[in-house]
Design an enzyme around this catalytic site. Structure first.
Site, PDB file in Angstrom:
ATOM      1  N   ASN A  17     -53.876 -44.046  15.755  1.00  0.00           N
ATOM      2  CA  ASN A  17     -55.245 -43.796  15.224  1.00  0.00           C
ATOM      3  C   ASN A  17     -55.007 -43.012  14.046  1.00  0.00           C
ATOM      4  O   ASN A  17     -54.593 -41.759  13.991  1.00  0.00           O
ATOM      5  CB  ASN A  17     -55.692 -42.860  16.323  1.00  0.00           C
ATOM      6  CG  ASN A  17     -57.128 -42.133  16.094  1.00  0.00           C
ATOM      7  OD1 ASN A  17     -57.632 -42.435  14.969  1.00  0.00           O
ATOM      8  ND2 ASN A  17     -57.509 -41.055  16.707  1.00  0.00           N
ATOM      9  N   TRP A  18     -55.316 -43.628  12.870  1.00  0.00           N
ATOM     10  CA  TRP A  18     -55.093 -43.092  11.651  1.00  0.00           C
ATOM     11  C   TRP A  18     -56.140 -41.795  11.321  1.00  0.00           C
ATOM     12  O   TRP A  18     -55.787 -41.003  10.535  1.00  0.00           O
ATOM     13  CB  TRP A  18     -55.467 -43.932  10.634  1.00  0.00           C
ATOM     14  CG  TRP A  18     -54.380 -44.980  10.533  1.00  0.00           C
ATOM     15  CD1 TRP A  18     -53.382 -45.305  11.416  1.00  0.00           C
ATOM     16  CD2 TRP A  18     -54.284 -46.065   9.416  1.00  0.00           C
ATOM     17  NE1 TRP A  18     -52.425 -46.211  11.167  1.00  0.00           N
ATOM     18  CE2 TRP A  18     -53.147 -46.932   9.954  1.00  0.00           C
ATOM     19  CE3 TRP A  18     -55.004 -46.440   8.431  1.00  0.00           C
ATOM     20  CZ2 TRP A  18     -52.891 -48.042   9.332  1.00  0.00           C
ATOM     21  CZ3 TRP A  18     -54.626 -47.571   7.639  1.00  0.00           C
ATOM     22  CH2 TRP A  18     -53.492 -48.151   8.248  1.00  0.00           C
ATOM     23  N   LYS A  19     -57.176 -41.592  12.288  1.00  0.00           N
ATOM     24  CA  LYS A  19     -58.192 -40.699  11.838  1.00  0.00           C
ATOM     25  C   LYS A  19     -58.566 -40.746  10.315  1.00  0.00           C
ATOM     26  O   LYS A  19     -58.864 -42.022  10.023  1.00  0.00           O
ATOM     27  CB  LYS A  19     -57.700 -39.273  12.226  1.00  0.00           C
ATOM     28  CG  LYS A  19     -57.060 -39.280  13.668  1.00  0.00           C
ATOM     29  CD  LYS A  19     -56.732 -37.861  14.244  1.00  0.00           C
ATOM     30  CE  LYS A  19     -56.164 -38.033  15.573  1.00  0.00           C
ATOM     31  NZ  LYS A  19     -56.066 -36.537  16.337  1.00  0.00           N
ATOM     32  N   HIS A 109     -63.307 -40.393  21.664  1.00  0.00           N
ATOM     33  CA  HIS A 109     -61.925 -39.445  21.098  1.00  0.00           C
ATOM     34  C   HIS A 109     -62.505 -37.925  21.337  1.00  0.00           C
ATOM     35  O   HIS A 109     -63.664 -37.765  21.101  1.00  0.00           O
ATOM     36  CB  HIS A 109     -61.752 -39.960  19.942  1.00  0.00           C
ATOM     37  CG  HIS A 109     -60.265 -39.251  19.693  1.00  0.00           C
ATOM     38  ND1 HIS A 109     -60.214 -37.986  19.053  1.00  0.00           N
ATOM     39  CD2 HIS A 109     -59.109 -39.631  19.526  1.00  0.00           C
ATOM     40  CE1 HIS A 109     -58.995 -37.622  18.746  1.00  0.00           C
ATOM     41  NE2 HIS A 109     -58.261 -38.648  19.269  1.00  0.00           N
ATOM     42  N   GLU A 111     -62.251 -35.938  19.362  1.00  0.00           N
ATOM     43  CA  GLU A 111     -62.746 -35.417  18.160  1.00  0.00           C
ATOM     44  C   GLU A 111     -64.100 -35.583  18.094  1.00  0.00           C
ATOM     45  O   GLU A 111     -64.886 -35.063  17.239  1.00  0.00           O
ATOM     46  CB  GLU A 111     -61.718 -35.701  17.050  1.00  0.00           C
ATOM     47  CG  GLU A 111     -60.456 -34.882  16.989  1.00  0.00           C
ATOM     48  CD  GLU A 111     -59.446 -35.425  16.242  1.00  0.00           C
ATOM     49  OE1 GLU A 111     -59.636 -36.612  15.514  1.00  0.00           O
ATOM     50  OE2 GLU A 111     -58.360 -35.046  16.775  1.00  0.00           O
ATOM     51  N   GLU A 179     -55.731 -38.200  26.655  1.00  0.00           N
ATOM     52  CA  GLU A 179     -55.226 -37.378  25.560  1.00  0.00           C
ATOM     53  C   GLU A 179     -55.846 -35.960  25.905  1.00  0.00           C
ATOM     54  O   GLU A 179     -56.819 -35.478  25.621  1.00  0.00           O
ATOM     55  CB  GLU A 179     -55.940 -37.746  24.487  1.00  0.00           C
ATOM     56  CG  GLU A 179     -55.634 -39.235  23.981  1.00  0.00           C
ATOM     57  CD  GLU A 179     -55.744 -39.256  22.197  1.00  0.00           C
ATOM     58  OE1 GLU A 179     -54.787 -39.835  21.628  1.00  0.00           O
ATOM     59  OE2 GLU A 179     -56.837 -39.104  21.949  1.00  0.00           O
ATOM     60  N   GLY A 185     -52.313 -32.765  18.133  1.00  0.00           N
ATOM     61  CA  GLY A 185     -51.921 -32.338  16.867  1.00  0.00           C
ATOM     62  C   GLY A 185     -51.375 -31.131  16.973  1.00  0.00           C
ATOM     63  O   GLY A 185     -51.277 -30.160  16.075  1.00  0.00           O
ATOM     64  N   SER A 225     -49.333 -35.374  20.655  1.00  0.00           N
ATOM     65  CA  SER A 225     -48.109 -34.986  19.908  1.00  0.00           C
ATOM     66  C   SER A 225     -47.156 -36.068  20.309  1.00  0.00           C
ATOM     67  O   SER A 225     -45.708 -35.538  20.518  1.00  0.00           O
ATOM     68  CB  SER A 225     -47.938 -33.928  20.174  1.00  0.00           C
ATOM     69  OG  SER A 225     -48.547 -32.854  19.797  1.00  0.00           O
ATOM     70  N   GLY A 246     -51.432 -40.092  16.801  1.00  0.00           N
ATOM     71  CA  GLY A 246     -52.246 -39.474  15.859  1.00  0.00           C
ATOM     72  C   GLY A 246     -51.504 -39.440  14.576  1.00  0.00           C
ATOM     73  O   GLY A 246     -51.103 -40.333  13.863  1.00  0.00           O
ATOM     74  N   GLY A 247     -50.792 -38.072  14.318  1.00  0.00           N
ATOM     75  CA  GLY A 247     -50.307 -37.622  13.176  1.00  0.00           C
ATOM     76  C   GLY A 247     -48.934 -38.560  12.999  1.00  0.00           C
ATOM     77  O   GLY A 247     -48.836 -38.945  11.793  1.00  0.00           O
TER      78      GLY A 247
HETATM   79  P1  13P Z   1     -51.407 -36.473  17.584  1.00  0.00           P
HETATM   80  O1  13P Z   1     -50.504 -37.415  17.837  1.00  0.00           O
HETATM   81  O2  13P Z   1     -51.554 -36.079  16.059  1.00  0.00           O
HETATM   82  O3  13P Z   1     -51.327 -35.420  18.502  1.00  0.00           O
HETATM   83  O4  13P Z   1     -53.151 -37.176  17.864  1.00  0.00           O
HETATM   84  C1  13P Z   1     -53.253 -37.885  19.106  1.00  0.00           C
HETATM   85  C2  13P Z   1     -54.357 -38.427  18.853  1.00  0.00           C
HETATM   86  O5  13P Z   1     -55.573 -37.713  18.738  1.00  0.00           O
HETATM   87  C3  13P Z   1     -54.722 -39.741  18.857  1.00  0.00           C
HETATM   88  O6  13P Z   1     -55.852 -40.362  19.055  1.00  0.00           O
END
Ligand code: 13P
Length: 267
Positions: A17-19, A109, A111, A179, A185, A225, A246-247
């Site tokens: 997930n590149w966000k 998600h 977010e 998640e 994050g 993470s 994510g990251g």
């Molecule tokens: P991180 O891997 O940056 O913690 O993010 C997870 C995420 O929200 C994937 O959708």
């Protein structure tokens, strides 16, 4: 807890997930490099599926690249509208994603839920919209640190999954992503045992709502993470079938290493 046949083999799914990162030019370079490095390393794409979730504006470029070079990488969007078309400024229809040959779409998600006040009901309608257009929804659920303290780990994710599936009746192809919000994050991932405990509770919900067969073949991902250094410990758990990253998913070397978890730890 409901027993689910262990004879069904679920292909692990590593999803990036590149966000809101990487524009369409960066996306082309990234996907090319990812495909090359995985091919160079002899990655078996049928053994561990790889998918990326770029911003909407990158999807056409990714589609063109994947289809021209026949890359074994799936892609999808990070959200979708619950509506098919009409006066919904800024929204994107599942029809449009299907037209770009997206295989998946991330729905619910945290977010979106927290920053954009997306409700359980909207999540449920988005799941329906995805399924109607042959997109596989990746339904995200997870508790905040407060929820964890007040209700324990699985209560909120279980309730969110029930709500997300409220309108789903058939043996649909879905993916669930657990998640924990506190792990996203933060650098503080859940323990593999915590992830397994919630994943098992989520699978029990799938048994109850969609039946044993669907539950046994549905992939449940862990997200929060995830890095190359901890992915293998999650993948050892029987109910964890992959990761939503994510990251670490926008660093091509790190993401390729996560995909290759079986090799670098000798599993
Ligand atoms: P991180 O891997 O940056 O913690 O993010 C997870 C995420 O929200 C994937 O959708």
């Amino acid at each position: 807890m409901a027993a689910v046949s262990s004879s069904v083999r679920r292909t692990p799914l590593i999803a990036g997930n590149w966000k809101m990162n990487l524009d369409h030019l960066q996306a082309i370079a990234f996907v090319q490099k990812l495909a090359w490095s995985l091919k160079d390393a002899g990655h078996d794409f049928s053994a561990v599926e790889v998918s990326v979730f770029p911003p909407y504006t990158d999807l056409r470029s990714v589609q063109t690249l994947v289809s021209a070079d026949k890359l074994p990488i799936a892609y999808g969007a990070q959200d979708v509208s619950e509506h098919a078309s009409g006066a919904f400024t800024g929204e994107i229809s599942a029809l449009f994603l299907a037209a770009l040959e997206c295989r998946y779409v991330i729905i619910g998600h945290s977010e979106r839920r927290i920053l954009h006040h997306e409700t359980d009901e909207q999540v449920s309608l988005k799941v329906v919209a995805a399924l109607e257009n042959n997109l596989t929804p990746i339904i995200c659920v997870g508790e905040t640190a407060d929820d964890l303290e007040t209700h324990g780990a699985s209560a909120v994710p279980v309730a969110q999954l029930r709500a997300a599936l409220a309108e789903v009746r058939s043996a649909a192809d879905i993916v669930v992503a657990y998640e924990p919000v506190w792990a996203i994050g933060s650098g503080q991932a859940a323990t593999p045992e915590q992830a397994e405990q919630v994943a098992a509770a989520l699978r029990a919900v799938l048994v109850e709502l969609l039946g044993e067969d669907v539950a046994a073949k549905t992939r449940i991902l862990y997200g929060g993470s995830v890095k190359s250094g901890n992915i293998a410990s999650f993948m050892r758990e029987p109910n964890v079938d992959g990761a939503l990253v994510g990251g670490a998913s926008i660093d091509v070397t790190e993401f390729a290493s996560i995909v290759r978890y079986q090799k670098h730890v000798g599993l």
